[in-house]
Scaffold this active site. Structure first.
Site, PDB file in Angstrom:
ATOM      1  N   ASP A 153       1.594  10.441   4.784  1.00 42.30           N
ATOM      2  CA  ASP A 153       2.385   9.654   5.728  1.00 42.30           C
ATOM      3  C   ASP A 153       3.863   9.694   5.360  1.00 42.30           C
ATOM      4  O   ASP A 153       4.227   9.585   4.193  1.00 42.30           O
ATOM      5  CB  ASP A 153       1.879   8.201   5.687  1.00 42.30           C
TER       6      ASP A 153
ATOM      7  N   GLU B  63       3.149  14.742   7.198  1.00 41.77           N
ATOM      8  CA  GLU B  63       3.829  14.308   8.421  1.00 41.77           C
ATOM      9  C   GLU B  63       5.329  14.393   8.136  1.00 41.77           C
ATOM     10  O   GLU B  63       5.862  13.569   7.392  1.00 41.77           O
ATOM     11  CB  GLU B  63       3.451  12.863   8.756  1.00 41.77           C
TER      12      GLU B  63
END
Ligand code: NOJ
Length: 543
Positions: free
Chosen positions: A200, A240
């Site tokens: 993330d 990401e």
């Protein structure tokens, strides 16, 4: 030997909370999800990506973690997690999980301890300032909802830094103890059987948060990768990182950093191309990224669990997308950059346009990533706040609560969609399973064919001239095989003559929006219906 399984993978992202509720409390759980593993295996999924399932106050859909070493009690136990992972593996599916270590929830014990005293060993886990920095209004990630990156904590008597919501305090990556903890977290879940992580907020994680460290920030990615591979040789990190193309090499390194990155650039240009019904933007998006190492891989998607970010496009292009898809900006526009919708409602559920988009995704030179419900054309619920609009409960059947839960409807953690077009009575797994022409059955076929064409995931790709502004054709070559896909982005039918290198090669029809039709002889004239698509093998034999 490296195991590059991710190059052949079909990844499916889901949130345990929204998938299937086995204990009837209105919230999805591991037991329910485990009962759906045969469904996922039948669809052809090879890797499940679990969104955060850790204990959480749940103010950002679980991306606000308060214990990295456990399962949120609403979703099950660690035992349920291990059982799920084992059963996935039994069916040939790997599991990757969200690793959310840019920040913790402010309810995390580390943060709580850090607030109590400047002498706490956790104080330096976070980033503090006595005075509110002058640039505190800069760099907010959720404009419109968040107005600062520094918030005062009464308990701590200081401001703490948070790039995301104020309840998500940034960890201080310059503190080696924080890295030790991150490694421990990775090691813990690897030991429990995961095949890697979706990292993330990667760019925010590595960004140096004070001026103390002069280290190359991307070196952290190398350390992370090294630790990962030492612990488990076939584990991957899918990062990401919606970053400018110039930054991409920092993430892949020489094959010694992240194995995979989401291709946000291609996604945004794909959406523009679909809106305009012209291929030029798609070509621009695909050509933009630099070369990546052989072991690196792009992950392609149509939609994910966040807003459809259009931050790489100009204001005019963003407006064009809203207008062409007939969207009410007031209702759908969020964070000054994106659309809080799933794809099918953006095209009013038009099955031709939906299949065109996913056919493009499955044939892109990389690994396809589906978001739960995309296989049935799940809709959205704009009455929900922010990005929760696109995270409705999964629609399994036309039974109450969409077959998701047996709880009384007012106890569901989020309502099921019940409108006339996308509601669960009209759109659900059971009905689509029975209908040979459904999107679900199409997805299953498309996934099967995609797996039979490893060239798309492994090969070198190049565009093929079509001489038509609305038709995109590309081929992927790997070892002895070559496949080609042709997509008509426009609503008008057309015929194109393809410029293949080998004129003598015959085309073998693999999948398309029309019945199987072998192209006679060596003609490379391809007919396409409006929004039509066709996949071919070039030369050689079918299967
Ligand atoms: C990116 C995730 O995709 C998003 O859902 C989340 O809100 C932020 N990171 C913060 O963790």
């Amino acid at each position: 030997m490296l195991d590059l399984w991710y190059k052949s993978a079909v990844i499916y992202c889901l949130d345990v909370e929204t998938y299937m509720d086995a204990d009837g409390d209105g919230i999805g759980d591991f037991e329910g999800l485990t009962a759906r593993l045969d469904y996922l295996a039948g669809l052809g999924i090879t890797c499940v990506w679990l969104m955060p399932f850790y204990p959480t106050p749940n103010r950002d859909n679980g991306y606000d973690v308060k214990d990295f070493y456990n399962v949120d009690p609403r979703l099950g136990t660690l035992g349920d997690f291990v059982e799920f992972t084992r059963q996935s593996n039994e069916r040939g599916m790997r599991v990757i999980i969200d690793l959310v270590v840019n920040h913790t929830s402010i309810e995390h014990p580390w943060f709580q301890e850090a607030c109590k005293s400047k002498d706490s060993k956790y104080r330096d886990f976070y980033v503090w300032a006595d005075e509110k920095p002058e640039d505190a209004h800069k760099g907010v990630i959720f404009p419109g909802v968040q107005d600062s990156t520094w918030t005062y904590s009464e308990a701590a008597g200081a401001y703490y830094f948070h790039q995301f919501y104020e309840h998500q305090a940034d960890l201080n990556v310059e503190n080696p103890k924080v890295w030790q903890e991150i490694q421990k977290i990775m090691g813990f879940w690897l030991q429990l059987g995961v095949s890697g992580f979706r990292l993330d907020a990667a760019p925010f994680l590595v960004e140096l948060k004070s001026a103390h460290d002069s280290r190359d920030e991307y070196a952290y990615l190398e350390d992370m990768r090294q630790f990962l591979s030492w612990r488990r040789g076939d584990a991957i990190i899918l990062a990401e990182a919606n970053v400018p193309m110039e930054a991409v090499p920092h993430y892949f390194g020489d094959g010694d950093k992240m194995q995979m990155l989401f291709n946000f650039m291609a996604n945004q240009y794909l959406i523009l191309a679909l809106a305009r019904e012209e291929v030029a933007p798609l070509i621009e998006g695909l050509k933009a990224p630099p070369e990546i190492p052989q072991v690196g891989q792009w992950a392609y998607f149509v939609r994910n669990h966040d807003e459809l970010s259009l931050d790489k496009l100009s204001d005019e292009q963003q407006e064009e997308i809203l207008t062409k898809f007939n969207q009410d900006k007031e209702k759908v526009w969020i964070y000054d950059r994106g659309i809080r919708r799933r794809f099918p409602p953006m095209v009013q559920g038009d099955p031709r346009r939906v299949r065109l988009a996913y056919s493009l995704m499955f044939t892109m030179p990389g690994t396809p990533v589906l978001f739960y419900g995309e296989e049935i054309g799940l809709g959205d619920d704009l009455s929900q706040d922010e990005r929760n609009s696109i995270r409705p409960p999964m629609q399994w059947s036309g039974e109450p609560n969409a077959g998701f839960s047996t709880a009384p409807p007012d106890q569901l953690f989020r309502p099921v969609i019940s409108d006339d077009q996308f509601g669960y009575k009209q759109l659900n797994v059971i009905d689509q399973r029975r209908d040979p022409s459904s999107l679900l059955n199409w997805m299953e076929r498309a996934i099967r064919m995609r797996k039979e064409c490893p060239e798309f995931g492994w090969g070198d790709w190049q565009m093929i001239g079509t001489g038509h502004p609305c038709v995109f054709a590309h081929r992927c070559d790997w070892r002895d095989g070559s496949v080609m896909a042709v997509h008509n982005l426009s609503r008008e039918a057309c015929t194109v003559t393809l410029n293949l290198k080998e004129n003598g090669d015959r085309l073998i029809d693999l999948l398309g929006d029309r019945p199987y039709h072998q192209i006679e002889g060596v003609s490379h004239e391809v007919e396409l219906d409006g929004y039509g698509y066709r996949w071919f093998r070039i030369g050689g034999y079918h299967l």
